[in-house]
Design an enzyme around this catalytic site. Structure first.
Site, PDB file in Angstrom:
ATOM      1  N   ASP A  12       0.815  -1.211   0.000  1.00  0.00           N
ATOM      2  CA  ASP A  12       0.000   0.000   0.000  1.00  0.00           C
ATOM      3  C   ASP A  12       0.852   1.266   0.000  1.00  0.00           C
ATOM      4  O   ASP A  12       2.066   1.204   0.223  1.00  0.00           O
ATOM      5  CB  ASP A  12      -0.968   0.017   1.204  1.00  0.00           C
ATOM      6  CG  ASP A  12      -0.359  -0.597   2.464  1.00  0.00           C
ATOM      7  OD1 ASP A  12       0.877  -0.531   2.623  1.00  0.00           O
ATOM      8  OD2 ASP A  12      -1.104  -1.135   3.279  1.00  0.00           O
ATOM      9  N   ASP A  58      -7.808  -2.571  14.173  1.00  0.00           N
ATOM     10  CA  ASP A  58      -9.197  -2.801  13.744  1.00  0.00           C
ATOM     11  C   ASP A  58      -9.336  -4.031  12.839  1.00  0.00           C
ATOM     12  O   ASP A  58     -10.387  -4.251  12.250  1.00  0.00           O
ATOM     13  CB  ASP A  58      -9.749  -1.551  13.043  1.00  0.00           C
ATOM     14  CG  ASP A  58      -9.000  -1.210  11.745  1.00  0.00           C
ATOM     15  OD1 ASP A  58      -8.057  -1.946  11.363  1.00  0.00           O
ATOM     16  OD2 ASP A  58      -9.367  -0.194  11.113  1.00  0.00           O
ATOM     17  N   HIS A 104      -7.533  -4.669  10.056  1.00  0.00           N
ATOM     18  CA  HIS A 104      -7.212  -4.512   8.635  1.00  0.00           C
ATOM     19  C   HIS A 104      -5.948  -5.272   8.244  1.00  0.00           C
ATOM     20  O   HIS A 104      -5.059  -5.486   9.065  1.00  0.00           O
ATOM     21  CB  HIS A 104      -7.143  -3.029   8.217  1.00  0.00           C
ATOM     22  CG  HIS A 104      -5.983  -2.250   8.751  1.00  0.00           C
ATOM     23  ND1 HIS A 104      -6.123  -0.989   9.297  1.00  0.00           N
ATOM     24  CD2 HIS A 104      -4.648  -2.519   8.815  1.00  0.00           C
ATOM     25  CE1 HIS A 104      -4.931  -0.546   9.650  1.00  0.00           C
ATOM     26  NE2 HIS A 104      -4.019  -1.449   9.374  1.00  0.00           N
ATOM     27  N   GLU A 150      -9.747  -1.711   5.194  1.00  0.00           N
ATOM     28  CA  GLU A 150     -10.385  -1.404   6.473  1.00  0.00           C
ATOM     29  C   GLU A 150     -11.659  -2.242   6.637  1.00  0.00           C
ATOM     30  O   GLU A 150     -12.156  -2.827   5.662  1.00  0.00           O
ATOM     31  CB  GLU A 150     -10.736   0.092   6.515  1.00  0.00           C
ATOM     32  CG  GLU A 150      -9.506   1.018   6.513  1.00  0.00           C
ATOM     33  CD  GLU A 150      -8.787   1.086   7.862  1.00  0.00           C
ATOM     34  OE1 GLU A 150      -8.768   0.082   8.597  1.00  0.00           O
ATOM     35  OE2 GLU A 150      -8.231   2.165   8.164  1.00  0.00           O
TER      36      GLU A 150
HETATM   37  C1  F6R Z   1       1.359  -1.618   6.133  1.00  0.00           C
HETATM   38  C2  F6R Z   1       0.012  -2.172   6.200  1.00  0.00           C
HETATM   39  C3  F6R Z   1      -0.772  -2.201   7.457  1.00  0.00           C
HETATM   40  C4  F6R Z   1       0.053  -2.482   8.718  1.00  0.00           C
HETATM   41  C5  F6R Z   1      -0.840  -2.408   9.947  1.00  0.00           C
HETATM   42  C6  F6R Z   1      -0.057  -2.633  11.224  1.00  0.00           C
HETATM   43  O1  F6R Z   1       1.888  -1.747   4.837  1.00  0.00           O
HETATM   44  O2  F6R Z   1      -0.468  -2.580   5.200  1.00  0.00           O
HETATM   45  O3  F6R Z   1      -1.772  -3.179   7.339  1.00  0.00           O
HETATM   46  O4  F6R Z   1       0.631  -3.752   8.599  1.00  0.00           O
HETATM   47  O5  F6R Z   1      -1.461  -1.162  10.005  1.00  0.00           O
HETATM   48  O6  F6R Z   1       0.848  -1.578  11.390  1.00  0.00           O
HETATM   49  P1  F6R Z   1       1.992  -1.645  12.499  1.00  0.00           P
HETATM   50  O7  F6R Z   1       2.865  -2.772  12.082  1.00  0.00           O
HETATM   51  O8  F6R Z   1       2.719  -0.333  12.391  1.00  0.00           O
HETATM   52  O9  F6R Z   1       1.316  -1.880  13.784  1.00  0.00           O
END
Ligand code: F6R
Length: 261
Positions: free
Chosen positions: A67, A136, A138, A143
């Site tokens: 992403d 959440d 995702h 989301e």
């Molecule tokens: C990042 C992504 C997100 C993160 C998620 C957890 O490329 O796609 O899904 O993996 O938000 O983020 P952290 O690891 O910072 O807790």
């Protein structure tokens, strides 16, 4: 889904790195799906060490990031272009032309998303998809309420996710509200998914995703339908799992080759 509970984030990152390295050694032209955020940092550090000390070779590897923020200059320190270079790609030998990151600055975002899907297909699909999980539930930036069949597209972040990611931004530039993310359908097409989760803040998302019903309200729960998905978590992220002792016992009693030691 196989759930592996490690003592701490360090040993989890190392195990995940060994799994990725196995894929790269078996198939030098492997296609890796890369996540950003705090969670995979130990995994990337371990892969960098293997590249330096064990000559783990990425020269034929292709990468696709999950992403990117829409409208954020690629040189901004919180862009995922910057993040993945600083924390991984600048330290290994993936050729620049094999590195793919969604173009959050594209004039025609739907066309850029279609092109990204086409590039993944042209590369032969993703061999191993590295994933973190949002509080959440995702994966990527899919989301809650995302279609479980979704492909690469623009998404709007929830306030919760923007709050969680504010730590990567200084006061001058707020967390963008829009992102390009590969879809849940795209993730499900990967031949192997490795989801990492560390810390108490992820415990609720982990239990819902691993042991709850499959629902678009918890996007990571779609992985229950994946034929080769592993969740590698630390004790804090695992502490609400109903079957935690079963997962621990199962892993401890596997033959060593299945434990990827
Ligand atoms: C990042 C992504 C997100 C993160 C998620 C957890 O490329 O796609 O899904 O993996 O938000 O983020 P952290 O690891 O910072 O807790």
């Amino acid at each position: 889904m196989e759930v592996i509970i490690c003592d701490d984030a360090g040993s989890a990152g190392l195990l995940a790195a060994r799994l990725v390295a196995e894929v790269v050694r078996d198939k030098p032209g492997a296609v890796l799906g890369l996540a950003t955020g705090s969670t995979p940092l130990g995994l990337y550090q371990a892969l960098i060490e293997m590249h330096r000390r064990e000559a783990l070779d990425f020269s034929r590897v292709t990468t696709f990031n999950l992403d990117e923020y829409v409208g954020l200059p690629v040189e901004h320190p919180a862009s995922y272009h910057s993040f993945i270079r600083i924390n991984f790609l600048d330290h290994v030998n993936v050729p620049p032309e094999r590195i793919h990151i969604p173009d959050g600055l594209a004039d025609d975002i739907p066309a850029a998303c279609r092109r990204y899907e086409a590039e993944i297909a042209a590369a032969g699909g993703i061999d191993v998809q590295i994933l973190g999980i949002g509080a959440d539930g995702h994966i990527g930036f899919n989301e809650p309420s995302s279609s479980l069949a979704s492909r690469t597209r623009i998404k709007t972040l929830t306030e919760e996710t923007r709050g969680d990611n504010a730590r990567f931004f200084d006061g001058a530039v707020g967390v963008p509200s829009h992102v390009i993310t590969i879809g849940i359908g795209t993730i499900m097409d990967a031949r192997m998914c490795l989801l990492l989760a560390f810390g108490e803040g992820k415990a609720e998302a982990v239990v819902k995703a691993m042991e709850g019903p499959v629902t678009s309200m918890v996007p990571a729960s779609a992985l229950q339908f994946h034929p080769n998905a592993k969740a590698i978590v630390d004790g804090a992220a695992a502490n609400r799992l109903q079957l935690a002792s079963y997962y621990r016992w199962t892993y401890e009693h596997k033959p060593s080759w299945q434990r990827h030691e």
